[in-house]
Design an enzyme around this catalytic site. Structure first.
Site, PDB file in Angstrom:
ATOM      1  N   TYR A   1       0.820  -1.212   0.000  1.00  0.00           N
ATOM      2  CA  TYR A   1       0.000   0.000   0.000  1.00  0.00           C
ATOM      3  C   TYR A   1       0.851   1.258   0.000  1.00  0.00           C
ATOM      4  O   TYR A   1       0.688   2.135  -0.840  1.00  0.00           O
ATOM      5  CB  TYR A   1      -0.933   0.017   1.207  1.00  0.00           C
ATOM      6  CG  TYR A   1      -1.807   1.258   1.266  1.00  0.00           C
ATOM      7  CD1 TYR A   1      -2.866   1.420   0.377  1.00  0.00           C
ATOM      8  CD2 TYR A   1      -1.573   2.255   2.196  1.00  0.00           C
ATOM      9  CE1 TYR A   1      -3.667   2.554   0.418  1.00  0.00           C
ATOM     10  CE2 TYR A   1      -2.370   3.396   2.248  1.00  0.00           C
ATOM     11  CZ  TYR A   1      -3.420   3.539   1.353  1.00  0.00           C
ATOM     12  OH  TYR A   1      -4.203   4.658   1.398  1.00  0.00           O
TER      13      TYR A   1
ATOM     14  N   LYS B   1       1.532   4.566  -2.649  1.00  0.00           N
ATOM     15  CA  LYS B   1       1.372   5.993  -2.378  1.00  0.00           C
ATOM     16  C   LYS B   1       2.545   6.788  -2.957  1.00  0.00           C
ATOM     17  O   LYS B   1       2.367   7.824  -3.602  1.00  0.00           O
ATOM     18  CB  LYS B   1       1.285   6.236  -0.866  1.00  0.00           C
ATOM     19  CG  LYS B   1      -0.019   5.825  -0.226  1.00  0.00           C
ATOM     20  CD  LYS B   1      -1.118   6.814  -0.525  1.00  0.00           C
ATOM     21  CE  LYS B   1      -2.308   6.609   0.390  1.00  0.00           C
ATOM     22  NZ  LYS B   1      -3.427   7.501   0.039  1.00  0.00           N
TER      23      LYS B   1
ATOM     24  N   ASP C   1      -8.695  -4.652   0.201  1.00  0.00           N
ATOM     25  CA  ASP C   1      -8.183  -3.413  -0.398  1.00  0.00           C
ATOM     26  C   ASP C   1      -7.337  -3.581  -1.652  1.00  0.00           C
ATOM     27  O   ASP C   1      -6.551  -2.695  -1.983  1.00  0.00           O
ATOM     28  CB  ASP C   1      -7.337  -2.631   0.624  1.00  0.00           C
ATOM     29  CG  ASP C   1      -8.059  -2.342   1.916  1.00  0.00           C
ATOM     30  OD1 ASP C   1      -9.295  -2.450   1.931  1.00  0.00           O
ATOM     31  OD2 ASP C   1      -7.400  -2.007   2.901  1.00  0.00           O
TER      32      ASP C   1
ATOM     33  N   HIS D   1      -4.697  -0.703  -3.285  1.00  0.00           N
ATOM     34  CA  HIS D   1      -3.247  -0.869  -3.399  1.00  0.00           C
ATOM     35  C   HIS D   1      -2.809  -0.887  -4.863  1.00  0.00           C
ATOM     36  O   HIS D   1      -1.886  -0.157  -5.256  1.00  0.00           O
ATOM     37  CB  HIS D   1      -2.815  -2.185  -2.749  1.00  0.00           C
ATOM     38  CG  HIS D   1      -3.050  -2.259  -1.277  1.00  0.00           C
ATOM     39  ND1 HIS D   1      -2.247  -2.993  -0.437  1.00  0.00           N
ATOM     40  CD2 HIS D   1      -4.005  -1.703  -0.483  1.00  0.00           C
ATOM     41  CE1 HIS D   1      -2.693  -2.879   0.819  1.00  0.00           C
ATOM     42  NE2 HIS D   1      -3.762  -2.112   0.795  1.00  0.00           N
TER      43      HIS D   1
ATOM     44  N   LEU E   1     -15.042  -9.342 -12.167  1.00  0.00           N
ATOM     45  CA  LEU E   1     -15.208  -8.063 -11.454  1.00  0.00           C
ATOM     46  C   LEU E   1     -14.986  -8.150  -9.940  1.00  0.00           C
ATOM     47  O   LEU E   1     -15.471  -7.285  -9.208  1.00  0.00           O
ATOM     48  CB  LEU E   1     -16.606  -7.473 -11.716  1.00  0.00           C
ATOM     49  CG  LEU E   1     -16.928  -7.030 -13.145  1.00  0.00           C
ATOM     50  CD1 LEU E   1     -18.309  -6.398 -13.193  1.00  0.00           C
ATOM     51  CD2 LEU E   1     -15.890  -6.047 -13.675  1.00  0.00           C
TER      52      LEU E   1
ATOM     53  N   ASN F   1     -17.567  -3.039   3.800  1.00  0.00           N
ATOM     54  CA  ASN F   1     -17.379  -1.594   3.781  1.00  0.00           C
ATOM     55  C   ASN F   1     -16.648  -1.184   2.518  1.00  0.00           C
ATOM     56  O   ASN F   1     -15.999  -1.998   1.859  1.00  0.00           O
ATOM     57  CB  ASN F   1     -16.586  -1.135   5.009  1.00  0.00           C
ATOM     58  CG  ASN F   1     -15.098  -1.381   4.856  1.00  0.00           C
ATOM     59  OD1 ASN F   1     -14.387  -0.582   4.244  1.00  0.00           O
ATOM     60  ND2 ASN F   1     -14.618  -2.480   5.395  1.00  0.00           N
TER      61      ASN F   1
ATOM     62  N   GLU G   1     -14.296   1.706   2.466  1.00  0.00           N
ATOM     63  CA  GLU G   1     -13.807   2.757   3.354  1.00  0.00           C
ATOM     64  C   GLU G   1     -13.187   3.931   2.611  1.00  0.00           C
ATOM     65  O   GLU G   1     -12.959   4.985   3.217  1.00  0.00           O
ATOM     66  CB  GLU G   1     -12.808   2.191   4.348  1.00  0.00           C
ATOM     67  CG  GLU G   1     -11.528   1.676   3.706  1.00  0.00           C
ATOM     68  CD  GLU G   1     -10.542   1.166   4.743  1.00  0.00           C
ATOM     69  OE1 GLU G   1     -10.890   1.149   5.933  1.00  0.00           O
ATOM     70  OE2 GLU G   1      -9.434   0.803   4.361  1.00  0.00           O
TER      71      GLU G   1
ATOM     72  N   GLU H   1     -10.237   6.170  -3.379  1.00  0.00           N
ATOM     73  CA  GLU H   1      -9.247   5.224  -3.889  1.00  0.00           C
ATOM     74  C   GLU H   1      -9.866   4.238  -4.866  1.00  0.00           C
ATOM     75  O   GLU H   1      -9.182   3.717  -5.757  1.00  0.00           O
ATOM     76  CB  GLU H   1      -8.568   4.511  -2.723  1.00  0.00           C
ATOM     77  CG  GLU H   1      -7.624   5.420  -1.953  1.00  0.00           C
ATOM     78  CD  GLU H   1      -6.937   4.734  -0.788  1.00  0.00           C
ATOM     79  OE1 GLU H   1      -5.705   4.814  -0.696  1.00  0.00           O
ATOM     80  OE2 GLU H   1      -7.638   4.128   0.045  1.00  0.00           O
TER      81      GLU H   1
END
Length: 257
Positions: free
Chosen positions: A62, A66, A134, A138, A186, A209, A211, A215
């Site tokens: 992750y 960034k 996530d 990422h 998907l 969720n 969150e 992103e």
């Protein structure tokens, strides 16, 4: 209000206004100091580590993303400022880190988990490796960085070099091909809800969720740009489908439009 329709199928029409990799320069030249921007990007290119550890001191799947996205944006800004040397520095840095993750060699790598039909980045962060959380957050950052490299170094993005691996990152999160059994169709994206889900096992009392809707949109934008810059219309259109649905969902669920 949930809406039900008694029919064998239906179509939806949603607006799509395009995607910009970076905001354009102001049309008013008086409001834009090209020299100041040039100085900033050159200073950034001369700086130390372009890929510092994240807030928690790590450089996993992750937080390295960034930094990759930050450096990619610097490459676009350097291009706007006409600073080709700085742009080349940023693009070379992106290539180096992406190849380090894509080559399958320790310590930073991806591997394919046949049980869950997924790509897992190591070192994993936020339980992306054992709960499959996530992935679209990422990997979207890496895909955006790869799309930036593709814009300025098209040969790097050829399938026989590194482009084929970027395609796999996309398909891990949102495979558009129902016949490709390596990844579910998907995976993260819920076509009925109009957005993705972030948590793998959905352990929350309320269910799953999403969150970070931003992103999620970042992933869609990255897919659009990657498909556009590499001439892969299927992936470009996948990104457009995701982006249009996501914006509609965000406006309705989060902003109560």
């Amino acid at each position: 209000t949930m809406k039900l329709l008694a029919a064998g199928g239906f179509e939806i029409t949603l607006p799509f206004t395009g995607v910009l990799p970076v905001l354009p320069r102001p049309k008013d030249s008086a409001a834009f100091d090209r020299g100041e921007l040039a100085g900033m990007v050159k200073a950034a290119a001369r700086a130390g580590d372009l890929f510092p550890p994240g807030m928690d001191g790590t450089k996993g799947s992750y937080w390295i993303g960034k930094s990759l996205e930050r450096v990619a944006l610097l490459a676009w800004l350097a291009d706007q400022a006409g600073e080709e040397d700085a742009r080349a520095t940023f693009v070379a840095a992106l290539r180096g880190v992406l190849e380090d993750w894509f080559d399958g060699q320790s310590p930073d790598l991806f591997y394919y988990d046949r049980t869950w039909a997924t790509l897992i980045g190591v070192p994993s962060e936020y339980k992306s490796g054992w709960e499959l959380n996530d992935h679209h957050f990422h990997y979207g950052q890496m895909i955006f960085a790869a799309a930036t490299v593709a814009r300025f170094d098209p040969a790097w993005a050829r399938d026989e070099r590194w482009g084929g691996f970027v395609d796999l990152l996309i398909k891990d999160c949102a495979n558009p091909d129902r016949n490709d059994r390596r990844f579910p169709f998907l995976r993260n994206f819920d076509a009925y809800a109009g957005h993705s889900w972030a948590n793998g096992p959905a352990f929350f009392p309320e269910g799953n969720n999403e969150e970070s809707s931003s992103e999620d949109v970042n992933f869609a934008n990255a897919v659009i740009l990657w498909g556009a810059f590499t001439g892969k219309s299927e992936l470009r259109d996948l990104g457009i489908f995701l982006k249009a649905n996501l914006i509609a969902a965000i406006e309705q669920y989060w902003f109560n439009v």
